[in-house]
Design a protein around this motif. Structure first.
Motif, short mmCIF file in Angstrom:
data_model
loop_
_atom_site.label_atom_id
_atom_site.label_comp_id
_atom_site.label_asym_id
_atom_site.label_seq_id
_atom_site.Cartn_x
_atom_site.Cartn_y
_atom_site.Cartn_z
N PHE A 98 -2.52 27.69 -17.03
CA PHE A 98 -1.72 26.52 -16.64
C PHE A 98 -1.31 25.71 -17.86
N LEU A 99 -2.12 25.72 -18.90
CA LEU A 99 -1.78 24.98 -20.11
C LEU A 99 -0.74 25.70 -20.96
N GLU A 100 -0.80 27.03 -20.98
CA GLU A 100 0.02 27.80 -21.92
C GLU A 100 1.28 28.38 -21.29
N GLN A 101 1.34 28.47 -19.97
CA GLN A 101 2.46 29.13 -19.30
C GLN A 101 3.16 28.17 -18.34
N GLN A 102 4.32 28.60 -17.88
CA GLN A 102 5.01 27.90 -16.80
C GLN A 102 4.62 28.60 -15.49
N VAL A 103 3.62 28.10 -14.85
CA VAL A 103 3.12 28.72 -13.63
C VAL A 103 4.02 28.30 -12.46
N PRO A 104 4.53 29.25 -11.67
CA PRO A 104 5.51 28.92 -10.63
C PRO A 104 4.87 28.35 -9.36
N VAL A 105 4.37 27.13 -9.48
CA VAL A 105 3.86 26.40 -8.33
C VAL A 105 4.52 25.02 -8.31
N ASP A 106 4.57 24.42 -7.13
CA ASP A 106 5.18 23.10 -6.99
C ASP A 106 4.18 21.99 -7.25
N PHE A 107 2.90 22.28 -7.06
CA PHE A 107 1.86 21.28 -7.34
C PHE A 107 0.52 22.01 -7.43
N VAL A 108 -0.46 21.29 -7.96
CA VAL A 108 -1.84 21.78 -7.96
C VAL A 108 -2.70 20.74 -7.27
N GLU A 109 -3.82 21.21 -6.75
CA GLU A 109 -4.78 20.31 -6.12
C GLU A 109 -6.11 20.47 -6.83
N VAL A 110 -6.76 19.35 -7.11
CA VAL A 110 -8.06 19.40 -7.79
C VAL A 110 -9.11 18.68 -6.94
N ILE A 111 -10.37 19.08 -7.11
CA ILE A 111 -11.47 18.40 -6.47
C ILE A 111 -11.71 17.10 -7.22
N SER A 112 -11.51 15.99 -6.56
CA SER A 112 -11.53 14.68 -7.22
C SER A 112 -12.80 14.47 -8.04
N GLU A 113 -13.95 14.79 -7.44
CA GLU A 113 -15.23 14.49 -8.08
C GLU A 113 -15.41 15.18 -9.43
N MET B 132 0.85 -1.20 0.00
CA MET B 132 0.00 0.00 0.00
C MET B 132 0.89 1.25 0.00
N SER B 133 0.62 2.18 -0.93
CA SER B 133 1.42 3.40 -1.01
C SER B 133 1.02 4.37 0.10
N HIS B 134 1.99 5.18 0.53
CA HIS B 134 1.77 6.12 1.62
C HIS B 134 2.00 7.56 1.13
N PRO B 135 1.33 8.54 1.74
CA PRO B 135 1.57 9.94 1.36
C PRO B 135 3.03 10.33 1.61
N ILE B 136 3.67 10.85 0.59
CA ILE B 136 5.07 11.24 0.73
C ILE B 136 5.18 12.60 1.41
N THR B 137 6.37 12.88 1.92
CA THR B 137 6.65 14.23 2.41
C THR B 137 7.07 15.09 1.23
N PHE B 138 6.34 16.16 1.01
CA PHE B 138 6.56 17.00 -0.17
C PHE B 138 6.45 18.47 0.27
N PRO B 139 7.57 19.12 0.53
CA PRO B 139 7.54 20.48 1.09
C PRO B 139 7.36 21.56 0.02
N GLY B 140 6.30 21.43 -0.79
CA GLY B 140 6.07 22.39 -1.86
C GLY B 140 4.92 23.33 -1.55
N PHE B 141 4.71 24.29 -2.46
CA PHE B 141 3.64 25.28 -2.33
C PHE B 141 2.78 25.21 -3.59
N GLY B 142 1.48 25.08 -3.39
CA GLY B 142 0.61 24.88 -4.54
C GLY B 142 -0.67 25.67 -4.47
N LEU B 143 -1.42 25.59 -5.58
CA LEU B 143 -2.72 26.25 -5.71
C LEU B 143 -3.78 25.22 -6.06
N GLY B 144 -5.00 25.51 -5.64
CA GLY B 144 -6.13 24.76 -6.14
C GLY B 144 -6.36 25.11 -7.60
N LEU B 145 -6.40 24.10 -8.46
CA LEU B 145 -6.60 24.34 -9.90
C LEU B 145 -8.09 24.55 -10.16
#
Length: 278
Positions: free
Chosen positions: A22-37, A1-14
């Motif tokens: 986000f498609l056309e540019q290099q947006v300076p974020v380490d990750f994005v978060e989306v609503i799964s549903e 079973m995979s576990h949540p990794i430690t990831f010290p980044g800064f992100g935005l809700g997409l």
């Protein structure tokens, strides 16, 4: 079973107003978060966009409908669709909320609070074990915002989360704004809450804005307030290198405005860590 990794980044809700950037540019974020549903689909434009964004950014999946507090158990079709999305996206982690949203016949689409009782804890833990077994991964769960408590409560929310994490092995997503809102609404000290939490289980922090008043409302429609920033500095000094996510779900401003606010989070985190190390 995979576990949540430690990831010290800064992100935005997409969110959809910013898809094109986000498609056309290099947006300076380490990750994005989306609503799964929003992406638990067989195809279509939203999923194609997410595939393209995933080629450039790490992604976390954040759900609002797992309903781990449901006495009727979990929706197997929901879990199957979530598992397919996770296999496709290979997210940093999959998270949801400590709440219930669903009866056997109806989904409220609201994150409804649970009584903090041993009976509710048993239900939640059984559902989390089921979800983790089905998905083949360890999940994270967020402390919810709330506006009422139950006379039947047998423990604090922080102790509920602590016992939940101990019994299921799950990790925690600590929403700093929700903690600030609840501390005001229910009259407790947020630092006492933190002292009861197993902070080593926290892998992500959320920041957002709320509507002030006699009862504070978690609206995600304005910038993070000074009180939440101050609490964030205290939290980040204790949890260390975990991810920070800035949420905005209504009155969404231009992307540069959110990026500037995310830079402020980086500065706050840097300052807090320096002071903690001094």
């Amino acid at each position: 079973m995979s576990h949540p990794i430690t990831f010290p980044g800064f992100g935005l809700g997409l969110r959809s107003p910013h898809y094109q950037e986000f498609l056309e540019q290099q947006v300076p974020v380490d990750f994005v978060e989306v609503i799964s549903e929003n992406f638990m689909l067989d195809g279509g434009r939203p999923l194609r966009i997410l595939d393209q964004v995933r080629q450039k950014h790490e992604v976390s999946l954040h759900g609002v409908s797992m309903s781990v507090g449901s006495a009727h158990g979990l929706d197997l079709n929901y879990l199957a669709r979530l598992k397919a999305l996770a296999k496709r996206i290979e997210p940093l982690w999959v998270s949801d909320h400590l709440c219930w949203t669903r009866t056997s016949a109806h989904n409220s689409h609201d994150l409804l609070p649970l009584p903090l009782t041993m009976e509710a804890l048993d239900t939640v833990c059984a559902n989390i074990h089921h979800a983790q077994d089905c998905l083949g991964r360890t999940l994270m769960f967020e402390n919810p915002s709330s506006y009422l408590s139950f006379p039947e409560d047998e423990m604090t929310e922080a102790n509920f989360l602590k016992e939940m994490a101990s019994r299921t092995g799950c990790y925690l997503l600590l929403d700093v704004n929700n903690l600030c809102v609840n501390a005001h609404n229910h009259g407790f000290d947020p630092l006492d809450y933190l002292a009861q939490l197993p902070l080593s289980r926290v892998r992500e922090l959320h920041l957002a804005g709320h509507t002030p008043g006699d009862i504070r409302i978690d609206t995600h429609d304005r910038p993070v307030c000074d009180e939440v920033w101050a609490l964030y500095e205290k939290v980040i000094s204790q949890v260390g290198d975990v991810a920070t996510l800035l949420e905005r779900d209504d009155a969404i401003p231009p992307l540069p405005e959110l990026l500037a606010e995310l830079d402020w989070a980086r500065d706050c985190a840097r300052k807090a860590k320096q002071e903690a190390a001094a």
